[in-house]
Design an enzyme around this catalytic site. Structure first.
Site, PDB file in Angstrom:
ATOM      1  N   SER A 177       0.838  -1.199   0.000  1.00  0.00           N
ATOM      2  CA  SER A 177       0.000   0.000   0.000  1.00  0.00           C
ATOM      3  C   SER A 177       0.876   1.253   0.000  1.00  0.00           C
ATOM      4  O   SER A 177       1.875   1.315   0.717  1.00  0.00           O
ATOM      5  CB  SER A 177      -0.867  -0.017   1.254  1.00  0.00           C
ATOM      6  OG  SER A 177      -1.528   1.199   1.391  1.00  0.00           O
TER       7      SER A 177
ATOM      8  N   LYS B   7      -3.508   2.548  -1.914  1.00  0.00           N
ATOM      9  CA  LYS B   7      -2.998   3.388  -0.818  1.00  0.00           C
ATOM     10  C   LYS B   7      -3.972   3.398   0.365  1.00  0.00           C
ATOM     11  O   LYS B   7      -5.183   3.365   0.162  1.00  0.00           O
ATOM     12  CB  LYS B   7      -2.836   4.802  -1.387  1.00  0.00           C
ATOM     13  CG  LYS B   7      -2.078   5.758  -0.520  1.00  0.00           C
ATOM     14  CD  LYS B   7      -1.837   7.048  -1.299  1.00  0.00           C
ATOM     15  CE  LYS B   7      -1.257   8.122  -0.409  1.00  0.00           C
ATOM     16  NZ  LYS B   7       0.043   7.783   0.165  1.00  0.00           N
TER      17      LYS B   7
ATOM     18  N   ASN C  50      10.645   8.149   3.073  1.00  0.00           N
ATOM     19  CA  ASN C  50       9.486   8.952   2.686  1.00  0.00           C
ATOM     20  C   ASN C  50       8.692   9.339   3.914  1.00  0.00           C
ATOM     21  O   ASN C  50       8.676   8.628   4.924  1.00  0.00           O
ATOM     22  CB  ASN C  50       8.606   8.211   1.671  1.00  0.00           C
ATOM     23  CG  ASN C  50       7.578   7.337   2.356  1.00  0.00           C
ATOM     24  OD1 ASN C  50       6.541   7.826   2.811  1.00  0.00           O
ATOM     25  ND2 ASN C  50       7.883   6.057   2.481  1.00  0.00           N
TER      26      ASN C  50
ATOM     27  N   CYS D 124       2.041   3.073  10.408  1.00  0.00           N
ATOM     28  CA  CYS D 124       2.638   4.139   9.608  1.00  0.00           C
ATOM     29  C   CYS D 124       3.445   5.072  10.507  1.00  0.00           C
ATOM     30  O   CYS D 124       2.910   5.620  11.466  1.00  0.00           O
ATOM     31  CB  CYS D 124       1.576   4.932   8.865  1.00  0.00           C
ATOM     32  SG  CYS D 124       2.307   6.178   7.811  1.00  0.00           S
TER      33      CYS D 124
ATOM     34  N   LYS E  51      -0.905  -4.897   9.649  1.00  0.00           N
ATOM     35  CA  LYS E  51       0.431  -4.491   9.183  1.00  0.00           C
ATOM     36  C   LYS E  51       1.241  -3.989  10.367  1.00  0.00           C
ATOM     37  O   LYS E  51       0.969  -2.916  10.915  1.00  0.00           O
ATOM     38  CB  LYS E  51       0.297  -3.418   8.093  1.00  0.00           C
ATOM     39  CG  LYS E  51       1.614  -3.118   7.396  1.00  0.00           C
ATOM     40  CD  LYS E  51       1.384  -2.389   6.089  1.00  0.00           C
ATOM     41  CE  LYS E  51       2.665  -2.170   5.330  1.00  0.00           C
ATOM     42  NZ  LYS E  51       2.442  -1.700   3.963  1.00  0.00           N
TER      43      LYS E  51
ATOM     44  N   ASN F  73       6.195  -2.688   8.173  1.00  0.00           N
ATOM     45  CA  ASN F  73       6.143  -1.375   7.521  1.00  0.00           C
ATOM     46  C   ASN F  73       7.577  -0.815   7.494  1.00  0.00           C
ATOM     47  O   ASN F  73       8.535  -1.562   7.666  1.00  0.00           O
ATOM     48  CB  ASN F  73       5.186  -0.472   8.297  1.00  0.00           C
ATOM     49  CG  ASN F  73       4.551   0.606   7.428  1.00  0.00           C
ATOM     50  OD1 ASN F  73       5.227   1.239   6.638  1.00  0.00           O
ATOM     51  ND2 ASN F  73       3.254   0.804   7.578  1.00  0.00           N
TER      52      ASN F  73
ATOM     53  N   GLY G  92      13.010  -0.018   0.633  1.00  0.00           N
ATOM     54  CA  GLY G  92      13.991  -0.400  -0.379  1.00  0.00           C
ATOM     55  C   GLY G  92      14.911  -1.507   0.100  1.00  0.00           C
ATOM     56  O   GLY G  92      14.811  -1.993   1.244  1.00  0.00           O
TER      57      GLY G  92
ATOM     58  N   GLY H 142       9.071  -5.254   2.669  1.00  0.00           N
ATOM     59  CA  GLY H 142      10.206  -4.400   2.990  1.00  0.00           C
ATOM     60  C   GLY H 142      11.451  -4.815   2.234  1.00  0.00           C
ATOM     61  O   GLY H 142      12.168  -5.724   2.638  1.00  0.00           O
ATOM     62  N   GLY H 143      11.675  -4.183   1.098  1.00  0.00           N
ATOM     63  CA  GLY H 143      12.927  -4.395   0.381  1.00  0.00           C
ATOM     64  C   GLY H 143      12.915  -5.486  -0.669  1.00  0.00           C
ATOM     65  O   GLY H 143      13.975  -5.861  -1.164  1.00  0.00           O
TER      66      GLY H 143
END
Lengths: 313, 261
Positions: free
Chosen positions: A24, A46, A70, A131, A166, A193, A218, A244-245
């Site tokens: 997302s 999203k 981000n 988040c 999550k 996350n 990343g 994640g990545g």
């Protein structure tokens, strides 16, 4: 796909055709020109918030070694727009729709889950309790096992549809949070996350992110996530979605060996919009090469020391 | 928008900090317009640094080739400068909302700063083909950075250059130049790129003179395809401020709508 090769996986009662779906926030309608959404295991737009919100100040993203930070702050058009525009758009695809929900309070999570779960085309809910880009200096609901339990327990009362929770990687003991979500009735855990991070421009001496801190994503974070998947898989019966990545099929396979049943792909989409399709094909090739006819054989298949020593002897 | 692997025809350094790349675009079927951009993968190697693509506006649009003029100032552009003729380069595009230019326009003003000159060169090229008179003010830190001047002179009626080096690029001086041009010629439209300060100046002067204008914004992009919301900016439409995406809703916006402060 080669005949007899089974890529479908079960995620808490929901069977998806293959174990690859977008993360997302790193996926959207703009990508429909570049890939066929029907080929994905699931669709995860999203995160949606109750009310429209503008998100955080600029700059919202910066690149780091092997990753990006981000702090978008979940810019959103609100739940009404989501119901009227977003869901009908995704209904045109055969891949199941998972709605990611972000809220300001437990009551708001319950209210939104109730509304969104009642939409027939929404197959599952993903609760974004992790988040790092909202208020309170990167704090998230998912940092407390008690709050995680309470939140998931309350949402559980509203729906029989699968609930994916999550988790945040920004905790000392992810196993206790995972178990709290499981006890409260979660059907699957998304691990995880973005870790909270910071970068500074040494010339201007300013943080590179307008919100000072943000979430790192990343390839740089993959080893942390693999470790957390392994830890959660050790204690929880729930299917895990690794996040994640993941850049390549090998990354996805590594996460599945650590215990993930499926993976979410985020930053890789920005580098290569066909990344998710390439990953599905790469997993298939790996299965053929290793003569694995069912993808379940991969899940949790890592051989730690005592296992391989036994095999060797 | 598509994912293309195009052949590099030429990639050479043209000044202290700027490089010029030409790629074979004969396989690109989509129409490409000035103001649009391509999101370029900085390297062919399997590496995670630099990780993300870099958005580049189009410098010149020819029948079978595309040209990019770029400033080398980070790991991404340093990698881009390593491409050799004959190598394939991965580009995603054409992306974004282009400039628009009315056929009724006879005279336009272009105001560009730094690498923004490259973005407006494509527009000058198009305007020249439409037989529109173009008055361009080019601003840069030093003379050496005014590398597209010859290209602009080819397409424009008059080109005026200002630099810090010469002490001519301050906003007050540029304001005088714009005022002179607007008083001398009936300028119908104004376009700008490359500087927030100059964009704000042109916004005020265009409004004061009843001239329509457009600006190409340069916000930091992560995905470049409308997904991540990294490159947002504020615009005011019908009295309401909205946060919009530069990559998808722009990068070209009506000058009067953009909130620069």
């Amino acid at each position: 796909m080669k005949k007899g090769l089974k890529m479908a996986v079960d995620i808490g009662g929901m069977t998806i055709a293959n174990p690859v779906m977008p993360a997302s926030g790193a996926f959207g309608e703009g990508m429909d020109k570049l890939i066929d959404f029907n080929l994905l295991g699931a669709l995860v737009p999203k995160s949606i918030t109750k009310y429209p919100q503008r998100g955080n100040r600029n700059p919202r993203a910066c690149e780091t070694q092997g990753g990006m930070i981000n702090s978008i702050g979940i810019q959103s058009k609100g739940i009404d727009h989501y119901l009227q525009e977003t869901i009908p758009y995704y209904e045109q695809y055969c891949a199941p729709l998972i709605s990611s929900i972000s809220a300001e309070s437990i009551d708001e999570f319950v209210e939104m889950s109730n509304i969104i779960a009642s939409v027939p085309s929404v197959v599952a809910l993903e609760l974004n309790i992790s988040c790092p880009n909202l208020k309170n200096n990167g704090q998230a609901f998912g940092m407390s096992d008690a709050i995680t339990y309470q939140l998931v327990d309350r949402v559980r009362e509203t729906t029989d549809k699968p609930i994916l929770v999550k988790l945040t990687p920004n905790v000392t003991d992810i196993q206790s949070i995972a178990l709290a979500a499981e006890r409260a009735g979660a059907d699957s855990l998304v691990v995880a996350n973005t870790p909270l991070a910071m970068a500074i421009d040494i010339h201007s001496r300013r943080p590179k992110i307008g919100n000072v801190m943000g979430g790192l994503s990343g390839p740089a974070i993959k080893p942390i996530i693999v470790r957390q998947i392994y830890q959660v898989h050790e204690v929880s019966r729930l299917p895990i979605i690794g996040c994640g990545g993941v850049m390549t099929a090998n990354d996805a396979i590594e996460m599945m060996l650590a215990g993930a049943s499926a993976v979410q792909v985020g930053t890789a989409n920005f580098v290569s919009p066909t990344a998710m399709i390439d990953i599905i094909q790469g997993i298939q090739t790996y299965m053929e090469e290793h003569q694995l006819y069912h993808i379940d054989k991969l899940i949790g298949g890592v051989m730690v020391r005592n296992q391989w020593e036994k095999d060797y002897i | 928008m598509k994912d293309y692997h195009l052949t590099v025809l030429s990639n050479r350094q043209v000044s202290d900090r700027y490089w010029h790349m030409i790629v074979d675009s004969s396989v690109v079927e989509e129409r490409i317009e000035p103001g649009q951009f391509f999101n370029i993968k900085p390297t062919n190697h399997e590496t995670y640094y630099p990780l993300l693509r870099r958005p580049f506006s189009i410098y010149l649009i020819n029948e079978d080739t595309l040209e990019f003029l770029y400033k080398v100032d980070g790991p991404g552009t340093r990698q881009l400068a390593r491409y050799k003729p004959g190598e394939k380069i991965n580009l995603l595009g054409p992306a974004g909302v282009p400039f628009t230019m009315s056929k009724d326009c006879n005279k336009v003003l272009l105001l560009a700063r730094g690498v923004g000159i490259a973005t407006l060169a494509a527009l000058a090229q198009k305007a020249a083909r439409m037989n529109i008179e173009i008055y361009a003010i080019l601003s840069a830190r030093k003379q050496d950075d005014l590398l597209a001047t010859k290209t602009m002179e080819k397409y424009c009626t008059n080109v005026y250059c200002v630099t810090e080096e010469d002490g001519t690029s301050d906003v007050e001086h540029v304001r005088e130049m714009i005022r002179d041009l607007m008083e001398t010629y009936p300028i119908h439209a104004a376009y700008t790129c490359g500087s927030r300060r100059l964009s704000m100046l042109l916004q005020k002067m265009s409004k004061g003179n009843g001239i329509t204008g457009q600006v190409a914004l340069e916000e930091y992009m992560a995905c470049g395809m409308g997904v991540c919301y990294s490159c947002v900016c504020d615009v005011k439409r019908h009295g309401v401020t909205q946060t919009v995406k530069s990559c998808e809703d722009g990068p070209v916006f009506p000058l009067e709508e953009v909130v620069f402060e």
